[in-house]
Enzyme design. Structure first.
Site, PDB file in Angstrom:
ATOM      1  N   GLY A  46       0.829  -1.190   0.000  1.00 16.54           N
ATOM      2  CA  GLY A  46       0.000   0.000   0.000  1.00 16.54           C
ATOM      3  C   GLY A  46       0.865   1.241   0.000  1.00 16.54           C
ATOM      4  N   GLN A  51       3.011   9.966   1.226  1.00 20.21           N
ATOM      5  CA  GLN A  51       4.305   9.268   1.274  1.00 20.21           C
ATOM      6  C   GLN A  51       5.201   9.635   0.100  1.00 20.21           C
ATOM      7  OE1 GLN A  51       2.407   5.187   2.154  1.00 20.21           O
ATOM      8  NE2 GLN A  51       4.409   5.078   3.130  1.00 20.21           N
ATOM      9  N   CYS A  91       6.032  -0.170   7.192  1.00 18.58           N
ATOM     10  CA  CYS A  91       5.645   0.969   6.361  1.00 18.58           C
ATOM     11  C   CYS A  91       6.834   1.361   5.498  1.00 18.58           C
ATOM     12  CB  CYS A  91       5.236   2.134   7.263  1.00 18.58           C
ATOM     13  SG  CYS A  91       4.782   3.627   6.372  1.00 18.58           S
ATOM     14  N   LEU A  92       6.576   1.661   4.239  1.00 19.80           N
ATOM     15  CA  LEU A  92       7.660   2.061   3.341  1.00 19.80           C
ATOM     16  C   LEU A  92       8.333   3.355   3.814  1.00 19.80           C
ATOM     17  CD1 LEU A  92       6.016   1.244  -0.110  1.00 19.80           C
ATOM     18  CD2 LEU A  92       7.779  -0.068   1.091  1.00 19.80           C
ATOM     19  N   HIS A 133      -4.198   1.241   7.801  1.00 23.98           N
ATOM     20  CA  HIS A 133      -2.849   1.816   7.801  1.00 23.98           C
ATOM     21  C   HIS A 133      -2.756   2.979   6.799  1.00 23.98           C
ATOM     22  CE1 HIS A 133       1.703   1.321   7.858  1.00 23.98           C
ATOM     23  NE2 HIS A 133       1.515   2.052   6.781  1.00 23.98           N
ATOM     24  N   GLU A 134      -3.239   2.747   5.581  1.00 23.50           N
ATOM     25  CA  GLU A 134      -3.117   3.780   4.538  1.00 23.50           C
ATOM     26  C   GLU A 134      -4.002   4.987   4.836  1.00 23.50           C
ATOM     27  OE1 GLU A 134      -0.634   3.537   2.734  1.00 23.50           O
ATOM     28  OE2 GLU A 134      -0.273   1.421   3.074  1.00 23.50           O
ATOM     29  N   HIS A 137      -2.446   7.409   7.136  1.00 23.32           N
ATOM     30  CA  HIS A 137      -1.483   8.310   6.486  1.00 23.32           C
ATOM     31  C   HIS A 137      -2.160   9.616   6.031  1.00 23.32           C
ATOM     32  CE1 HIS A 137       2.368   6.257   6.143  1.00 23.32           C
ATOM     33  NE2 HIS A 137       1.810   5.146   5.718  1.00 23.32           N
TER      34      HIS A 137
HETATM   35 NI    NI Z   1       2.710   3.273   5.608  1.00 28.69          NI
END
Ligand code: NI
Length: 161
Positions: A46, A51, A91-92, A133-134, A137
């Site tokens: 995701g 991000q 998380c990226l 999670h997304e 953000h």
């Molecule tokens: Ni993330």
């Protein structure tokens, strides 16, 4: 294909509240394509627009093993949740780390697609976790705020969201 730079924890853009999308134009479509490219390249499941430094309420998610079931969610909101799961999350934007987070087991989400048509997405288990999670953000929240216990070091990033 265009890859964008993934912002990392400490970058203030990750703590901002994103704006609603009012119109999908070619610029928006290009952004979505770039988000998908960037997510797949980084082996994430995701990615949210902030991000890559864009403060718009757009997320892309693909939890399929083959990486061929992308979900594109514009102005998403969770309208129903049930159950509970506690599991590892990454998380990226927080490379090399993971931690335990409790999320609903099932979520129902309303959003718009690239044609600004309203869609509904129901997620179970990993998809439910990814949606939560997304969407966090988009309101400037990272999973590290919700980690139970220690944030752990990880060698691989295939579980990153
Ligand atoms: Ni993330």
């Amino acid at each position: 294909m265009a890859l964008r730079k993934i912002r990392e924890i400490g970058d203030p853009v990750l703590n901002k509240v994103c704006r609603e999308v009012t119109e999908v134009n070619n610029h928006t479509r290009e952004l979505i394509e770039d988000m998908l490219d960037t997510m797949y390249e980084a082996n994430g499941v995701g990615l949210a627009a902030p991000q890559i430094g864009v403060l718009k309420r757009i997320v892309v998610i693909d939890v399929s093993p083959e990486g061929n079931e992308p979900h594109i969610l514009i102005n998403p909101r969770i309208v129903e949740t049930s159950g509970e799961q506690t599991g590892n999350e990454g998380c990226l934007s927080v490379p090399g780390k993971a931690g335990n987070v409790t999320r609903p087991m099932d979520v129902k989400c309303i959003a718009y697609n690239e044609n600004m048509e309203q869609i509904e997405l129901e997620g179970h288990e990993l998809l439910a976790r990814a949606i939560c999670h997304e969407l966090d953000h988009l309101d400037g929240h990272l999973y590290v705020e919700k980690v139970e216990g220690e944030l752990m070091e990880v060698k691989h990033d295939e579980d990153d969201e």
